[in-house]
Enzyme design. Structure first.
Site, PDB file in Angstrom:
ATOM      1  N   LYS A  71       0.801  -1.222   0.000  1.00 17.63           N
ATOM      2  CA  LYS A  71       0.000   0.000   0.000  1.00 17.63           C
ATOM      3  C   LYS A  71       0.839   1.280   0.000  1.00 17.63           C
ATOM      4  CE  LYS A  71      -4.338  -1.658   2.010  1.00 17.63           C
ATOM      5  NZ  LYS A  71      -5.366  -1.397   3.034  1.00 17.63           N
ATOM      6  N   ALA A 132      -1.013   1.544  15.892  1.00 14.34           N
ATOM      7  CA  ALA A 132      -0.410   2.693  15.206  1.00 14.34           C
ATOM      8  C   ALA A 132       0.181   2.267  13.872  1.00 14.34           C
ATOM      9  CB  ALA A 132       0.657   3.342  16.093  1.00 14.34           C
ATOM     10  N   ALA A 135      -3.240   0.686   9.101  1.00 16.34           N
ATOM     11  CA  ALA A 135      -4.690   0.847   9.210  1.00 16.34           C
ATOM     12  C   ALA A 135      -5.038   1.886  10.263  1.00 16.34           C
ATOM     13  CB  ALA A 135      -5.345  -0.486   9.546  1.00 16.34           C
ATOM     14  N   LEU A 227     -11.795  -3.431  13.121  1.00 22.27           N
ATOM     15  CA  LEU A 227     -11.557  -3.474  11.684  1.00 22.27           C
ATOM     16  C   LEU A 227     -11.494  -4.900  11.152  1.00 22.27           C
ATOM     17  CD1 LEU A 227      -8.979  -0.604  11.055  1.00 22.27           C
ATOM     18  CD2 LEU A 227     -11.442  -0.500  11.464  1.00 22.27           C
TER      19      LEU A 227
END
Length: 287
Positions: A71, A132, A135, A227
């Site tokens: 990413k 941290a 995401a 999540l």
């Protein structure tokens, strides 16, 4: 659908990609929307990312999603990057342009749509953010942008939380993110918080793991948003629920980040009816 010479291709690049539910989202949307489009996963081996992006462009792929571990690394291969994705430092969606790909981050808006659909608000809230990493970093930006009062970022490595907090606070021009080491959850003042679980702790098969096991912590939580979506109900969610809070998993976030990507690729707005059909299909996977 019938695949022919006009069929457009989208897909997911990452490593691994075998577990992904994204084809279910996008191929369902293509069928509902009547688009001549197919979506497939593409595993990309370490060291091959630049070649993969160049190859996707050469093959005229309409768009790509990007998952771990690429990413951030993918940014160097892009012709353009959306301001939000640049600020977050991570891209999960590529849209074909005339001379390459433009990168976007739909994770943040996906989480916001998911939370909004459940009636969970961010503006004015006191928020506890666990983690941290990548995401959690995106979540920190989301909370700050959407007007959270304070976000207490709890992480086992304080320096990492401090780095994210400094970056987000500088971008926002205010002290929105308060970095803390995880063990300092005991210092949180009495009251009720929105808690967002932004780590991989509790992900199957380690379903009984949790970042904070102390039940007293969950007395302070009015709503918990994990999540993770596999398992359907994490231990974090069970602890929130058992102490009277509302608990939600990350399946709607997964769905909405995909829907936003689909909207970018096809320049449409997906209807509420189609959203519900996709969600029921995803839920059926866990039945």
């Amino acid at each position: 659908m019938e695949i022919d010479g006009k069929t457009r291709t989208c897909g997911l690049i990452g490593n691994p990609v075998e577990h992904t539910l994204s084809p279910m989202i996008h191929n369902t949307l293509a069928k509902l929307s009547g688009h001549n489009l197919v979506y497939v996963p593409f595993p990309v081996e370490p060291g091959s990312l630049d070649k993969a992006i160049a190859g996707a462009g050469a093959l005229n792929l309409l768009g790509l999603n990007v998952t771990v571990p690429y990413k951030s690394e993918v940014i160097r291969s892009l012709r353009e990057i959306d301001d939000l994705a640049r600020n977050i430092g991570a891209v999960n969606t590529l849209v074909k342009t005339d001379d390459g790909y433009k990168g976007y981050n739909t994770d943040m808006e996906g989480l916001y749509r998911a939370m909004t659909s459940e009636g969970v608000k961010i503006a004015g809230e006191q928020i506890v953010l666990l983690g941290a990493g990548g995401a959690a970093r995106a979540v920190a930006y989301l909370c700050a942008v959407k007007g959270a009062d304070k976000v207490y970022m709890l992480n086992r490595t304080l320096s990492k939380a401090e780095s994210v907090a400094e970056e987000v606070n500088r971008a926002m021009g205010r002290e929105a993110i308060i970095p803390m080491i995880t063990e300092d959850y005991v210092k949180l003042t009495a009251g009720k918080y929105l808690a967002i679980q932004g780590t991989s702790v509790g992900l199957a098969p380690h379903t009984e793991d949790v970042v904070i096991a102390d039940e007293a912590f969950y007395d302070k939580i009015h709503t918990g948003f994990d999540l993770i979506y596999n398992p359907w109900e994490t231990k974090f969610m069970r602890l929130v629920s058992s102490h009277g809070g509302k608990a939600y998993n990350g399946l709607k976030m997964l769905m909405y980040q995909g829907i936003i990507a689909y909207e970018l690729w096809n320049q449409i707005s997906v209807s509420d009816e189609s959203v519900q059909i996709v969600y029921e299909k995803l839920k059926g996977y866990f039945a």
